[in-house]
Design a protein around this motif. Structure first.
Motif, PDB file in Angstrom:
ATOM      1  N   TYR A  72      -0.425  25.741   0.058  1.00 54.12           N
ATOM      2  CA  TYR A  72       0.607  26.674  -0.257  1.00 54.12           C
ATOM      3  C   TYR A  72       1.418  26.535   0.989  1.00 54.12           C
ATOM      4  CZ  TYR A  72       2.595  31.640  -0.944  1.00 54.12           C
ATOM      5  OH  TYR A  72       2.880  32.928  -1.467  1.00 54.12           O
ATOM      6  N   ALA A  73       0.446  26.574   2.164  1.00 56.31           N
ATOM      7  CA  ALA A  73       1.838  26.754   3.244  1.00 56.31           C
ATOM      8  C   ALA A  73       2.613  25.440   3.245  1.00 56.31           C
ATOM      9  CB  ALA A  73       0.606  25.636   4.591  1.00 56.31           C
ATOM     10  N   GLY A  74       3.104  24.428   2.742  1.00 55.29           N
ATOM     11  CA  GLY A  74       3.856  23.405   2.776  1.00 55.29           C
ATOM     12  C   GLY A  74       4.939  24.387   1.507  1.00 55.29           C
ATOM     13  N   ALA A  75       4.399  24.124   0.516  1.00 55.26           N
ATOM     14  CA  ALA A  75       5.190  25.069  -0.593  1.00 55.26           C
ATOM     15  C   ALA A  75       6.432  25.596  -0.308  1.00 55.26           C
ATOM     16  CB  ALA A  75       4.465  25.057  -1.556  1.00 55.26           C
ATOM     17  N   ILE A  76       5.339  26.340   0.566  1.00 55.68           N
ATOM     18  CA  ILE A  76       6.210  28.139   0.840  1.00 55.68           C
ATOM     19  C   ILE A  76       7.714  27.335   2.482  1.00 55.68           C
ATOM     20  CG2 ILE A  76       6.516  30.097   2.670  1.00 55.68           C
ATOM     21  CD1 ILE A  76       5.773  30.531  -0.221  1.00 55.68           C
ATOM     22  N   ASP A  77       7.127  26.389   3.404  1.00 57.51           N
ATOM     23  CA  ASP A  77       7.897  25.702   4.579  1.00 57.51           C
ATOM     24  C   ASP A  77       7.797  27.260   5.285  1.00 57.51           C
ATOM     25  OD1 ASP A  77       8.304  24.246   6.560  1.00 57.51           O
ATOM     26  OD2 ASP A  77      10.452  23.779   5.115  1.00 57.51           O
ATOM     27  N   ASP A  78       9.196  27.821   4.871  1.00 57.21           N
ATOM     28  CA  ASP A  78       9.826  28.700   5.498  1.00 57.21           C
ATOM     29  C   ASP A  78       9.645  29.853   4.764  1.00 57.21           C
ATOM     30  OD1 ASP A  78      10.973  30.240   7.486  1.00 57.21           O
ATOM     31  OD2 ASP A  78      13.291  29.399   6.955  1.00 57.21           O
ATOM     32  N   PRO A  79       8.756  30.933   5.317  1.00 59.65           N
ATOM     33  CA  PRO A  79       8.374  32.201   4.915  1.00 59.65           C
ATOM     34  C   PRO A  79      10.250  33.847   4.439  1.00 59.65           C
ATOM     35  CG  PRO A  79       6.921  32.073   6.132  1.00 59.65           C
ATOM     36  CD  PRO A  79       8.283  30.607   6.327  1.00 59.65           C
TER      37      PRO A  79
END
Length: 348
Positions: free
Chosen positions: A229-236
């Motif tokens: 999830y963190a890699g897909a969001i990258d920049d919130p």
């Protein structure tokens, strides 16, 4: 007069088309699919190119990052959107694709895609490699079980440690089966060793990754789900609202409305399938296991399950987790188990 460019990227050479504000083709050509070559090409044009379009693909993020760093007005386009725009073209070729992209840039009828940071791309590559090795490991195990089953040899329940021993025990005394088992078990041992190496590396990365550690405060969210999830969001900050993440990962229903027709369908399943799978797995664990600290979310999802079934409840909870986890990243705050889940109608 302003000019607009479209680039259709291929492995060796890319087709480039430049049009003016009226849509007339000004320049066409083939350029090596290398950042330096493309930057030099546009630098030598002596034309005011105000937008350059690149369709998202395997090489596109690499080229986009370099061209952006060179202060070129480049945009990364969503593949699905470009594909639908080109359906009316009777002839598909690299040259025509470049022309079509140039016209999309001129008209402004395109949807830009976020180009992930290098760190996010490396994280995704690690997770993809781990999943590939895991799938091949399962293929070997299932193939061995299937081969032996044809001879009435049932492997039964095993663990990672006991699998090889059980196979050798079953094929003992049968020369041909011993040969097959020996070869496949050798491959299995290599895959298992490499998979365990990936597992250790991924868990180390999760401990060292600030965003992943934050996301793992969410019940039922472990290292794999958090890193995915963190890699897909990258920049919130690229999402104006946390609610957009549900649609971004294909967890919202499709809609068709025309005249008196108004149909709400199943979830769209667009976007990153790996994230959608990870969120669904987290929702499954939350609803089927005794997980602490998520009573509000679980109660909300169970009410949906009683009304619409467990499968739809898991999808609804996966979407809710996408929203909650984005809010955690945006606010830089851990999961709050006392927060009340807002009821949202969900049809999957």
């Amino acid at each position: 007069m302003d000019h607009y460019a479209g680039i259709d990227v291929s492995l060796e050479c890319s087709s480039v088309c430049i049009v003016d504000a009226s849509g007339k083709i000004v320049r066409e050509g083939k350029v090596a699919s290398e950042p330096e070559a493309l930057i030099d090409y546009f630098g030598s044009l002596r034309l005011p190119v105000v937008r350059i379009g690149l369709e998202a693909g395997p090489l596109s993020q690499w080229l986009y990052a370099a061209m952006k760093e060179a202060d070129l007005a480049v945009e990364l386009l969503e593949t699905r959107h470009v594909h639908n725009a080109f359906k009316a073209m009777p002839v598909k070729s690299d040259r025509n694709d470049a022309r079509g992209i140039a016209q999309l840039m001129r008209l402004g009828w395109f949807r830009p895609v976020h180009c992930k940071s290098l760190a996010a791309q490396e994280l995704r590559a690690m997770l993809t490699a781990r999943k590939l090795v895991q799938s091949k490991l399962r293929d070997i195990e299932n193939s061995l079980r299937g081969i032996l089953r044809g001879f009435g040899l049932k492997v039964g329940h095993t663990t990672a440690r006991s699998f090889a021993g059980r196979i050798r025990e079953l094929v003992a005394g049968q020369a041909n089966l011993e040969t097959i088992a020996q070869a496949l078990l050798a491959v299995h041992a290599v895959l298992l060793r490499e998979f365990n190496g990936f597992e250790r590396r991924v868990r180390t990365m999760a401990r060292e990754h600030v965003k992943a550690r934050l996301l793992m405060t969410t019940p039922a969210v472990g290292p794999i789900v958090a890193l995915t999830y963190a890699g897909a969001i990258d920049d919130p900050a690229r999402f104006k609202s946390s609610k957009q993440t549900g649609a971004h990962f294909g967890l919202t229903p499709k809609k068709y409305q025309s005249g008196n027709t108004d149909v709400t369908g199943r979830i769209s399943k667009i976007g990153d399938a790996a994230v959608r799978e990870a969120l669904y797995q987290a929702a499954h664990v939350m609803l089927t296991k005794p997980v602490k600290g998520c009573s509000e979310l679980k109660s909300w999802a169970m009410r949906i399950a009683r009304r619409a079934g467990m499968r739809k409840a898991k999808v609804a909870l996966a979407r809710k987790l996408a929203v909650v986890m984005h809010r955690m990243l945006a606010d830089d705050k851990p999961f709050n188990p006392t927060a009340t889940a807002t009821p949202v109608a969900m049809t999957a």
